[in-house]
Design a protein around this motif. Sequence first.
Motif, PDB file in Angstrom:
ATOM      1  N   GLN A   1       0.931  -1.116  -0.092  1.00 25.76           N
ATOM      2  CA  GLN A   1      -0.090   0.030   0.180  1.00 25.76           C
ATOM      3  C   GLN A   1       0.959   1.152   0.022  1.00 25.76           C
ATOM      4  O   GLN A   1       0.372   2.216  -1.000  1.00 25.76           O
ATOM      5  CB  GLN A   1      -1.001   0.038   1.183  1.00 25.76           C
ATOM      6  N   VAL A   2       1.893   1.125   0.799  1.00 25.14           N
ATOM      7  CA  VAL A   2       2.754   2.269   0.680  1.00 25.14           C
ATOM      8  C   VAL A   2       3.715   2.546  -0.321  1.00 25.14           C
ATOM      9  O   VAL A   2       3.664   3.558  -0.912  1.00 25.14           O
ATOM     10  CB  VAL A   2       4.063   2.201   2.111  1.00 25.14           C
ATOM     11  N   GLU A   3       4.052   1.577  -1.307  1.00 21.12           N
ATOM     12  CA  GLU A   3       4.594   1.663  -2.549  1.00 21.12           C
ATOM     13  C   GLU A   3       3.571   2.096  -3.486  1.00 21.12           C
ATOM     14  O   GLU A   3       4.161   3.006  -4.393  1.00 21.12           O
ATOM     15  CB  GLU A   3       4.942   0.197  -2.978  1.00 21.12           C
ATOM     16  N   MET A   4       2.405   1.941  -3.551  1.00 19.79           N
ATOM     17  CA  MET A   4       1.754   2.515  -4.514  1.00 19.79           C
ATOM     18  C   MET A   4       1.230   3.774  -4.291  1.00 19.79           C
ATOM     19  O   MET A   4       0.999   4.576  -5.247  1.00 19.79           O
ATOM     20  CB  MET A   4       0.189   1.589  -4.449  1.00 19.79           C
ATOM     21  N   GLU A   5       1.202   4.044  -3.094  1.00 20.19           N
ATOM     22  CA  GLU A   5       0.804   5.612  -2.685  1.00 20.19           C
ATOM     23  C   GLU A   5       2.094   6.477  -2.924  1.00 20.19           C
ATOM     24  O   GLU A   5       2.094   7.499  -3.346  1.00 20.19           O
ATOM     25  CB  GLU A   5       0.431   5.785  -1.230  1.00 20.19           C
ATOM     26  N   MET A   6       3.207   6.004  -2.631  1.00 26.21           N
ATOM     27  CA  MET A   6       4.631   6.403  -3.286  1.00 26.21           C
ATOM     28  C   MET A   6       4.596   6.786  -4.544  1.00 26.21           C
ATOM     29  O   MET A   6       5.064   8.189  -4.841  1.00 26.21           O
ATOM     30  CB  MET A   6       5.743   5.554  -2.795  1.00 26.21           C
ATOM     31  N   VAL A   7       4.102   5.879  -5.602  1.00 21.58           N
ATOM     32  CA  VAL A   7       4.289   6.159  -6.879  1.00 21.58           C
ATOM     33  C   VAL A   7       3.276   7.160  -7.211  1.00 21.58           C
ATOM     34  O   VAL A   7       3.718   7.982  -8.113  1.00 21.58           O
ATOM     35  CB  VAL A   7       4.167   4.736  -7.762  1.00 21.58           C
ATOM     36  N   LYS A   8       2.087   7.104  -6.737  1.00 18.77           N
ATOM     37  CA  LYS A   8       1.082   8.150  -7.018  1.00 18.77           C
ATOM     38  C   LYS A   8       1.558   9.610  -6.773  1.00 18.77           C
ATOM     39  O   LYS A   8       1.235  10.520  -7.367  1.00 18.77           O
ATOM     40  CB  LYS A   8      -0.275   7.639  -6.266  1.00 18.77           C
ATOM     41  N   ILE A   9       2.192   9.872  -5.576  1.00 19.20           N
ATOM     42  CA  ILE A   9       2.771  11.316  -5.442  1.00 19.20           C
ATOM     43  C   ILE A   9       3.926  11.512  -5.882  1.00 19.20           C
ATOM     44  O   ILE A   9       3.886  12.789  -6.193  1.00 19.20           O
ATOM     45  CB  ILE A   9       3.183  11.068  -3.846  1.00 19.20           C
ATOM     46  N   LEU A  10       4.897  10.613  -6.264  1.00 15.21           N
ATOM     47  CA  LEU A  10       6.331  10.960  -7.034  1.00 15.21           C
ATOM     48  C   LEU A  10       5.820  11.386  -8.531  1.00 15.21           C
ATOM     49  O   LEU A  10       6.552  11.810  -9.128  1.00 15.21           O
ATOM     50  CB  LEU A  10       7.188  10.096  -6.957  1.00 15.21           C
ATOM     51  N   ARG A  11       4.701  11.171  -9.265  1.00 17.79           N
ATOM     52  CA  ARG A  11       4.024  11.491 -10.296  1.00 17.79           C
ATOM     53  C   ARG A  11       4.189  13.231 -10.548  1.00 17.79           C
ATOM     54  O   ARG A  11       4.353  13.608 -12.029  1.00 17.79           O
ATOM     55  CB  ARG A  11       2.920  10.912 -10.978  1.00 17.79           C
ATOM     56  N   GLU A  12       4.170  13.791  -9.317  1.00 14.52           N
ATOM     57  CA  GLU A  12       3.865  15.479  -9.627  1.00 14.52           C
ATOM     58  C   GLU A  12       5.550  15.777  -9.390  1.00 14.52           C
ATOM     59  O   GLU A  12       5.410  16.922  -9.553  1.00 14.52           O
ATOM     60  CB  GLU A  12       3.052  15.737  -8.193  1.00 14.52           C
ATOM     61  N   ASN A  13       6.472  14.989  -9.208  1.00 18.12           N
ATOM     62  CA  ASN A  13       7.608  15.515  -8.973  1.00 18.12           C
ATOM     63  C   ASN A  13       8.359  15.384 -10.278  1.00 18.12           C
ATOM     64  O   ASN A  13       8.290  14.597 -11.098  1.00 18.12           O
ATOM     65  CB  ASN A  13       8.515  14.703  -7.905  1.00 18.12           C
ATOM     66  N   ASN A  14       9.255  16.610 -10.713  1.00 18.13           N
ATOM     67  CA  ASN A  14       9.729  16.466 -12.083  1.00 18.13           C
ATOM     68  C   ASN A  14      11.296  16.624 -11.862  1.00 18.13           C
ATOM     69  O   ASN A  14      11.912  16.637 -12.916  1.00 18.13           O
ATOM     70  CB  ASN A  14       9.291  17.604 -12.934  1.00 18.13           C
ATOM     71  N   THR A  15      11.899  16.496 -10.597  1.00 22.40           N
ATOM     72  CA  THR A  15      13.425  16.822 -10.596  1.00 22.40           C
ATOM     73  C   THR A  15      14.160  15.538 -10.160  1.00 22.40           C
ATOM     74  O   THR A  15      15.193  15.167 -10.350  1.00 22.40           O
ATOM     75  CB  THR A  15      13.637  17.474  -9.690  1.00 22.40           C
ATOM     76  N   LEU A  16      13.398  14.319  -9.565  1.00 25.88           N
ATOM     77  CA  LEU A  16      13.807  13.195  -9.294  1.00 25.88           C
ATOM     78  C   LEU A  16      14.419  12.317 -10.144  1.00 25.88           C
ATOM     79  O   LEU A  16      13.448  12.127 -10.856  1.00 25.88           O
ATOM     80  CB  LEU A  16      13.137  12.587  -8.038  1.00 25.88           C
ATOM     81  N   ILE A  17      15.654  11.954 -10.195  1.00 29.11           N
ATOM     82  CA  ILE A  17      16.030  11.260 -11.446  1.00 29.11           C
ATOM     83  C   ILE A  17      16.935   9.766 -10.866  1.00 29.11           C
ATOM     84  O   ILE A  17      16.977   8.697 -11.487  1.00 29.11           O
ATOM     85  CB  ILE A  17      17.043  11.808 -12.402  1.00 29.11           C
ATOM     86  N   LYS A  18      16.919   9.589  -9.476  1.00 27.42           N
ATOM     87  CA  LYS A  18      17.673   8.610  -8.822  1.00 27.42           C
ATOM     88  C   LYS A  18      16.925   8.203  -7.522  1.00 27.42           C
ATOM     89  O   LYS A  18      16.533   9.116  -6.802  1.00 27.42           O
ATOM     90  CB  LYS A  18      18.929   8.649  -8.502  1.00 27.42           C
TER      91      LYS A  18
END
Length: 394
Positions: free
Chosen positions: A246-263
């Motif tokens: 559940q935490v992994e799916m929420e994590m991916v959902k939130i990180l879709r809004e970030n444009n700078t994280l590459i690693k």
Amino acid sequence: MSFFGYRRELSKYEDVDEDELLASLSPEELAELEKELVDIDPDANVPIGLRQKDQTDKTPTGTFSREALMKYWENETQRILEDEIAGGSPKPDFGALNSAPMLLRPQRAEPIRLTPPPPPADPNATGNPTVVDEALQQALNNSPELTEVNLNNIEDISQETLIRFAEALRSNTHVRVFSLANTHADDPAALAIAKMLRENSSITSLNIESNYVTGKGVMALVQALPGNNTLTELRFHNQRHMCGGQVEMEMVKILRENNTLIKLGYQFNLPGPRMSMTGILTRNQDRQRQKRLQEQRLQQQGAPEGAGYPRTNALKGTSSPYSSPRASPWSSPKLNRSDLELKNALRPVMVERRGEEGSRPSTPMRSAHDQLMESIRNRTGGSLKRVEIQHHLL
């Protein structure tokens, strides 16, 4: 031995009186016989795990108490489970163990030491040269010399110190890398770091691997990233508590809004979030590449004229190192009518193209001398006029 032979061996015990045989056995022999019968024919009403014979029944040695030891380990196990549920770091209660009415090992006299005792352990014996107090003071003062805070593997650092580092970096503008792997950091430290990420605008790399952060702390870090435009690397793998699907799916959902994280230093357990996160990182890398190309184009457009193309300078009004040829002092002679007629007669003959000739063999071309002689022969004597030779040609 065949089946019939085995039956003949048993036939000799048919006339034995069992009651008389049991009455002649001693108490020790009866106890041994009872143990053997339990192994041969166990009671079906007893669970399988309890059918083994008791091998701990022996004469006590010293003041050892098995009941006290079992009671201690039951209480200790219960306390560890309660601490894990509460999110703390459990530690064995050696005071309760020492107060138990039992002897763990026999008492021994202290041996005579022939060599001096070893020096006390160095708090920074892990190989990390960072002086914690000095680094914290530089972070508070926003020192330009401090661009990396490396607290990795410093196990004796307190959680309060980690929180103070996070608070000091909230307004710091020079630190680019913040690492605190294997420092026993827990959720309160992760929450302080998440608050720092919402306000800091200089840190590009954060490493909080191999700690005691739970899913709550991980989600706090991830939720701070949509508003952060500088962090490009985040590592939080190998925590004591697993994040869960559940935490992994929420994590991916939130990180879709970030444009700078590459690693992202985390190994997903579910294949779905893992593939989605790979797509997000690839998208951010492509956006960073497009941004760099656009900046390069803007720099080229804003450069002074001719800076990007040095070879064109020679074509823009620059003087040649060689002087131009001087004009001739002699004027060119004027051509009269007869000269013009002769010049027109000496024009080259146009040669037909090969495509129009087809497969016919090409005829040899006539030289200019032949054309001149033919033109002179066709002329009559009256049409030829005398030409005066200029004096400068003599």
